[in-house]
Motif scaffolding. Sequence first.
Motif, PDB file in Angstrom:
ATOM      1  N   ILE A 121      29.098  48.542  28.510  1.00 24.95           N
ATOM      2  CA  ILE A 121      27.913  48.470  27.641  1.00 24.95           C
ATOM      3  C   ILE A 121      28.322  48.547  26.176  1.00 24.95           C
ATOM      4  CG2 ILE A 121      25.782  49.645  27.001  1.00 24.95           C
ATOM      5  CD1 ILE A 121      25.597  48.193  29.644  1.00 24.95           C
ATOM      6  N   LEU A 122      29.251  49.426  25.859  1.00 25.98           N
ATOM      7  CA  LEU A 122      29.718  49.523  24.475  1.00 25.98           C
ATOM      8  C   LEU A 122      30.315  48.198  24.028  1.00 25.98           C
ATOM      9  CD1 LEU A 122      30.415  51.098  21.892  1.00 25.98           C
ATOM     10  CD2 LEU A 122      32.550  51.780  23.008  1.00 25.98           C
ATOM     11  N   LEU A 123      31.164  47.603  24.859  1.00 25.02           N
ATOM     12  CA  LEU A 123      31.765  46.322  24.476  1.00 25.02           C
ATOM     13  C   LEU A 123      30.708  45.241  24.319  1.00 25.02           C
ATOM     14  CD1 LEU A 123      34.159  44.545  23.878  1.00 25.02           C
ATOM     15  CD2 LEU A 123      34.517  44.260  26.336  1.00 25.02           C
ATOM     16  N   ASN A 124      29.722  45.232  25.207  1.00 21.77           N
ATOM     17  CA  ASN A 124      28.644  44.247  25.089  1.00 21.77           C
ATOM     18  C   ASN A 124      27.982  44.325  23.718  1.00 21.77           C
ATOM     19  OD1 ASN A 124      29.103  43.559  27.741  1.00 21.77           O
ATOM     20  ND2 ASN A 124      27.478  44.857  28.541  1.00 21.77           N
ATOM     21  N   ARG A 125      27.732  45.543  23.289  1.00 28.11           N
ATOM     22  CA  ARG A 125      27.047  45.722  22.001  1.00 28.11           C
ATOM     23  C   ARG A 125      27.954  45.328  20.840  1.00 28.11           C
ATOM     24  NH1 ARG A 125      22.776  50.664  22.158  1.00 28.11           N
ATOM     25  NH2 ARG A 125      21.618  49.878  23.966  1.00 28.11           N
ATOM     26  N   LEU A 126      29.209  45.614  20.961  1.00 33.14           N
ATOM     27  CA  LEU A 126      30.145  45.216  19.905  1.00 33.14           C
ATOM     28  C   LEU A 126      30.259  43.702  19.811  1.00 33.14           C
ATOM     29  CD1 LEU A 126      32.899  47.900  20.562  1.00 33.14           C
ATOM     30  CD2 LEU A 126      31.485  47.724  18.506  1.00 33.14           C
ATOM     31  N   LEU A 127      30.103  43.026  20.935  1.00 36.95           N
ATOM     32  CA  LEU A 127      30.164  41.569  20.940  1.00 36.95           C
ATOM     33  C   LEU A 127      28.874  40.926  20.432  1.00 36.95           C
ATOM     34  CD1 LEU A 127      31.992  41.020  24.351  1.00 36.95           C
ATOM     35  CD2 LEU A 127      32.876  40.412  22.105  1.00 36.95           C
ATOM     36  N   HIS A 128      27.827  41.721  20.289  1.00 35.12           N
ATOM     37  CA  HIS A 128      26.548  41.194  19.814  1.00 35.12           C
ATOM     38  C   HIS A 128      26.039  42.021  18.633  1.00 35.12           C
ATOM     39  CE1 HIS A 128      26.710  39.659  23.978  1.00 35.12           C
ATOM     40  NE2 HIS A 128      26.123  38.608  23.444  1.00 35.12           N
ATOM     41  N   PRO A 129      26.779  42.015  17.513  1.00 35.17           N
ATOM     42  CA  PRO A 129      26.360  42.819  16.355  1.00 35.17           C
ATOM     43  C   PRO A 129      25.028  42.368  15.773  1.00 35.17           C
ATOM     44  CG  PRO A 129      28.135  41.311  15.755  1.00 35.17           C
ATOM     45  CD  PRO A 129      28.006  41.251  17.246  1.00 35.17           C
ATOM     46  N   PRO A 151      44.172  47.154  35.836  1.00 36.80           N
ATOM     47  CA  PRO A 151      44.384  45.700  35.771  1.00 36.80           C
ATOM     48  C   PRO A 151      43.087  44.918  35.665  1.00 36.80           C
ATOM     49  CG  PRO A 151      45.700  46.673  37.531  1.00 36.80           C
ATOM     50  CD  PRO A 151      44.759  47.736  37.060  1.00 36.80           C
ATOM     51  N   ASP A 152      42.004  45.461  36.224  1.00 35.19           N
ATOM     52  CA  ASP A 152      40.748  44.725  36.257  1.00 35.19           C
ATOM     53  C   ASP A 152      39.834  45.051  35.081  1.00 35.19           C
ATOM     54  OD1 ASP A 152      40.749  43.247  38.923  1.00 35.19           O
ATOM     55  OD2 ASP A 152      41.302  45.273  39.519  1.00 35.19           O
ATOM     56  N   ARG A 153      39.872  46.284  34.602  1.00 37.54           N
ATOM     57  CA  ARG A 153      38.886  46.681  33.600  1.00 37.54           C
ATOM     58  C   ARG A 153      39.488  47.239  32.322  1.00 37.54           C
ATOM     59  NH1 ARG A 153      35.318  50.846  35.909  1.00 37.54           N
ATOM     60  NH2 ARG A 153      33.974  50.304  34.181  1.00 37.54           N
ATOM     61  N   GLY A 154      40.807  47.401  32.289  1.00 35.62           N
ATOM     62  CA  GLY A 154      41.419  47.980  31.097  1.00 35.62           C
ATOM     63  C   GLY A 154      41.148  47.186  29.842  1.00 35.62           C
ATOM     64  N   ILE A 155      40.970  45.893  29.986  1.00 34.51           N
ATOM     65  CA  ILE A 155      40.742  45.051  28.810  1.00 34.51           C
ATOM     66  C   ILE A 155      39.428  45.389  28.119  1.00 34.51           C
ATOM     67  CG2 ILE A 155      39.538  43.135  29.960  1.00 34.51           C
ATOM     68  CD1 ILE A 155      41.388  41.275  28.236  1.00 34.51           C
ATOM     69  N   VAL A 156      38.497  46.010  28.825  1.00 39.09           N
ATOM     70  CA  VAL A 156      37.240  46.440  28.211  1.00 39.09           C
ATOM     71  C   VAL A 156      37.527  47.475  27.127  1.00 39.09           C
ATOM     72  CG1 VAL A 156      35.058  47.625  28.629  1.00 39.09           C
ATOM     73  CG2 VAL A 156      35.891  45.921  30.262  1.00 39.09           C
ATOM     74  N   TRP A 157      38.375  48.451  27.441  1.00 38.04           N
ATOM     75  CA  TRP A 157      38.741  49.469  26.449  1.00 38.04           C
ATOM     76  C   TRP A 157      39.559  48.831  25.325  1.00 38.04           C
ATOM     77  CZ3 TRP A 157      37.326  50.560  31.216  1.00 38.04           C
ATOM     78  CH2 TRP A 157      36.643  51.744  31.462  1.00 38.04           C
ATOM     79  N   LEU A 163      37.266  45.881  18.257  1.00 36.79           N
ATOM     80  CA  LEU A 163      35.978  45.489  17.685  1.00 36.79           C
ATOM     81  C   LEU A 163      35.281  46.587  16.887  1.00 36.79           C
ATOM     82  CD1 LEU A 163      34.493  43.392  20.612  1.00 36.79           C
ATOM     83  CD2 LEU A 163      34.694  42.622  18.259  1.00 36.79           C
ATOM     84  N   LEU A 164      35.600  47.823  17.195  1.00 37.25           N
ATOM     85  CA  LEU A 164      34.887  48.916  16.517  1.00 37.25           C
ATOM     86  C   LEU A 164      35.122  48.875  15.011  1.00 37.25           C
ATOM     87  CD1 LEU A 164      35.442  51.925  18.929  1.00 37.25           C
ATOM     88  CD2 LEU A 164      33.236  51.089  18.126  1.00 37.25           C
ATOM     89  N   PRO A 165      34.056  49.020  14.223  1.00 36.45           N
ATOM     90  CA  PRO A 165      34.237  49.057  12.762  1.00 36.45           C
ATOM     91  C   PRO A 165      35.086  50.248  12.356  1.00 36.45           C
ATOM     92  CG  PRO A 165      31.974  49.621  13.384  1.00 36.45           C
ATOM     93  CD  PRO A 165      32.644  49.139  14.623  1.00 36.45           C
ATOM     94  N   ALA A 530      39.133  45.828   6.100  1.00 38.38           N
ATOM     95  CA  ALA A 530      39.226  47.252   6.406  1.00 38.38           C
ATOM     96  C   ALA A 530      38.042  47.771   7.198  1.00 38.38           C
ATOM     97  CB  ALA A 530      39.348  48.054   5.106  1.00 38.38           C
ATOM     98  N   THR A 531      36.966  47.000   7.261  1.00 43.21           N
ATOM     99  CA  THR A 531      35.764  47.492   7.914  1.00 43.21           C
ATOM    100  C   THR A 531      35.739  47.194   9.398  1.00 43.21           C
ATOM    101  OG1 THR A 531      34.640  45.435   7.361  1.00 43.21           O
ATOM    102  CG2 THR A 531      34.393  47.292   5.842  1.00 43.21           C
ATOM    103  N   GLN A 532      36.674  46.437   9.910  1.00 40.23           N
ATOM    104  CA  GLN A 532      36.606  46.060  11.314  1.00 40.23           C
ATOM    105  C   GLN A 532      38.002  45.813  11.861  1.00 40.23           C
ATOM    106  OE1 GLN A 532      34.272  42.517  11.356  1.00 40.23           O
ATOM    107  NE2 GLN A 532      35.507  41.506   9.833  1.00 40.23           N
ATOM    108  N   GLY A 533      38.116  45.809  13.200  1.00 36.29           N
ATOM    109  CA  GLY A 533      39.377  45.540  13.852  1.00 36.29           C
ATOM    110  C   GLY A 533      39.675  44.062  13.885  1.00 36.29           C
ATOM    111  N   LEU A 534      40.823  43.715  14.473  1.00 32.44           N
ATOM    112  CA  LEU A 534      41.267  42.330  14.501  1.00 32.44           C
ATOM    113  C   LEU A 534      40.285  41.434  15.231  1.00 32.44           C
ATOM    114  CD1 LEU A 534      43.419  40.156  14.054  1.00 32.44           C
ATOM    115  CD2 LEU A 534      44.425  40.845  16.223  1.00 32.44           C
TER     116      LEU A 534
END
Length: 828
Positions: A121-129, A151-157, A163-165, A530-534
Amino acid sequence: MTDSLSRDDLCAMYLEQLPYEPYPVQEEALLAWFTDSQGVLVCAPTGTGKTLIAEAALFEALHTGKKAYLTTPLIALTEQKYHELCESAEKWGFSADDVGLITGNRKVNPDAKILCVVAEILLNRLLHPEGFEFEDVAAVVMDEFHTFNSPDRGIVWELSLGLLPKHTRLLLLSATVGNSVDFLVWLAKSHGRRLQLVQGHERKVPLEYVWVGDRLLNEHLEDIAAGDDEDRRTPVLVFCFNREQCWSVAEQLRGKSLIDSDRQKQLAAEIDTHDLSHGAGPKLKTILLRGVGVHHAGLLPKYRRIVEHLFQKKLLSVCVCTETLAAGINLPARSVLLTTLLKGPPGKKKVIDASSAHQMFGRAGRPQFDTEGYVYALAHEDDVKIARWKEKHDTIPEDTKDPNLIKARKRIMKKMPKRRQNEQYWSEEQFEKLTTAPPGKLASRGQLPWRLLAYLLELSPDVERIRQVISKRLLTDKQLETSQKALNRMLKTLWAGGFVRLEPAPPEPPPTVVAKTETNEQPEPEEPPATQGLLGALIQEAREDEGKTKKPEAKKKKDQPADSPNDDAEAYVPKFAHPTEKLSQLLAFRSINPIYGSFLVDHLAKADPIERIQALESVLEMPGSMRRHVRVPEDLPRGPLATEYLDNELIQRGLATAEQLAFKTDDEKRELPFEERWTPTLGDKLRLLFDSEFPGVKDVRTMGVWVAGDLLSLGGDFDLFVRSNELTKQEGMVFRHLLRLILLCGEFQQVTPPGMDPKEWQAELQDIADRVTESCRGVDPESTDKAIEAAKNQADPVKGEAEAETADALTDLDEDADEFGGDLLDED
């Protein structure tokens, strides 16, 4: 709530309200959190009170009027944290309404200042600012952060970190890891985040590791359940590695004295308040009355909740459970017992990995009750018999001259037990090795999900931006090179399926000789703002450039020859992947591989209603132990998709013979060699065709099953279905399969097969979902309603927080599947 409070003030306030003095690692982590400007990584063993550290970040957010997120990998764990935080908020002088919950199938106070969410859910929200503001989010707490290794879900973290500011501080809480310093170096280099490291290796409640080589399971459990409250080493979690073993272990405890008379009366009164009259309920009730609980995915959710409730009230002495519980809801136990150290299919079992073992070990010892926790590993029953025989044998001296003793020795020798040749065993040395094994190392695992790749290409066709993200992953140089090549293959698959148009176009026809080439060096990416990740910078740049067209540096004509004789598929590097209208289809499929979902849509217009149910159920695989109970009947009527299209197509392509596809009676099968008896189901036929068209897509799981179809033919009578198919002990897996089918119908409603009327298609799928829903409601209304709420949220392909469940555990290992909520890109 005031901004005038300094962080020193907040730290003092938090420490003052604690009911007890924090122990060293907690105190160090709290001081680090309230002094560091970017955040903290806390690595400490399970059972070291990391929740107290997490609550400090949320305490600060509430007192400063800011927002904060707490993420966990599992629905059950997220809900548990939510309830704990509601209590804490009231204790701190705030309202429980200041805490919200979003797990994909349930929402409570979704606009609250503090949100407990599953990680997706956190990633979903970061993908839809555009829909979710993060300007006011002061902190994000990621609990169970070692799931980064999944292997299946680590990419979410991993993507969430990017993405986090930058103004949002991070608190990462993890079990001990073997490369925490290297991880922080990578995090600073790749994402510009410099966190403090706090490590703890000592538990507040130390563990005693005990190898039990001379006692059988039921004997040992009776031993540790004896005595008064101080002497007893129960409650105990007994870990098994498949669901059937859980039941058999619980049955072994029949008639054993595991609970005192006072608790027995309380337990009986509590059990009488619950309805345990259907399915596995009566069997579970008799087990519960002995002070023993059973907890695994084969139980209905409502029965699992009862077991959790009774165990948390300390009315159960034993809970026999699968490994999944170690990473899920917290059931406080004094002891942990492993019935085996091996896991896997028969004949191919291997010793459990150290990380999983440590997770289970860590469940022993309750800080509020125990001064020590106990971890027991039992020897194989054959080895116990051998140990007992040896003890008896050794009582007679080898040099005895006594005729009677000599005769007794001969009698004993005749009864000498032995290990079986076809059985696998484990040893005390292996147990000791697990207890002292170093913690695992964090690393990026798994490729970009197909759906996320489609989303990024919808934002911008520039492949270089995605390559930059991949180049920043926590991988070795060789793995980074492999990941870039994997991206090339994924893009070619999308091109082959008509989802994108590649520039430059792939060479045609594909070369047949593969030659190794050096990977092109990528230019060093510019530092993100500086306000956001890569990744945040990448997506923001894509949005700013949306609608603009960038010319490729050297566009090749379709018929232009390769640059050199050694050019091949490995050397081909696309620069742009322009979306076609079809690419948006991939965003509709959350719970299955979206390429396969789109493939099914292209063929389901040819199918009749029975075939459509078969096709949908084939992507919702079942554990191997259940396959024989739910296989598709061979005499099921064959519809037009099979008879008028698939059969001919498979024969023409050489993927199957007419003999293989023909119906065979039992007598005819007996006359054939074993390997020729197999007749493919509709799901098998679809998979054969898919593999021939998309050979590069390997992450698809299918299985021909007939559950919903059979259930509906019985009028939707769930109890009758599980009884007639001998699935009472696995009814929870059946129930979960049906809930997943409801969600899947919601996904397929968003994409209409070619030539069909959208309203007619949606109505047919809704009818299936409604009938299955009615059946499920009669069994477990609470869990069903949660799934229906998730299905409603799927109405928008980009919005809507939908529950998904990983299929990784549904393998021949017969493990329980983890449940988690909120698949990528779904938010309401």
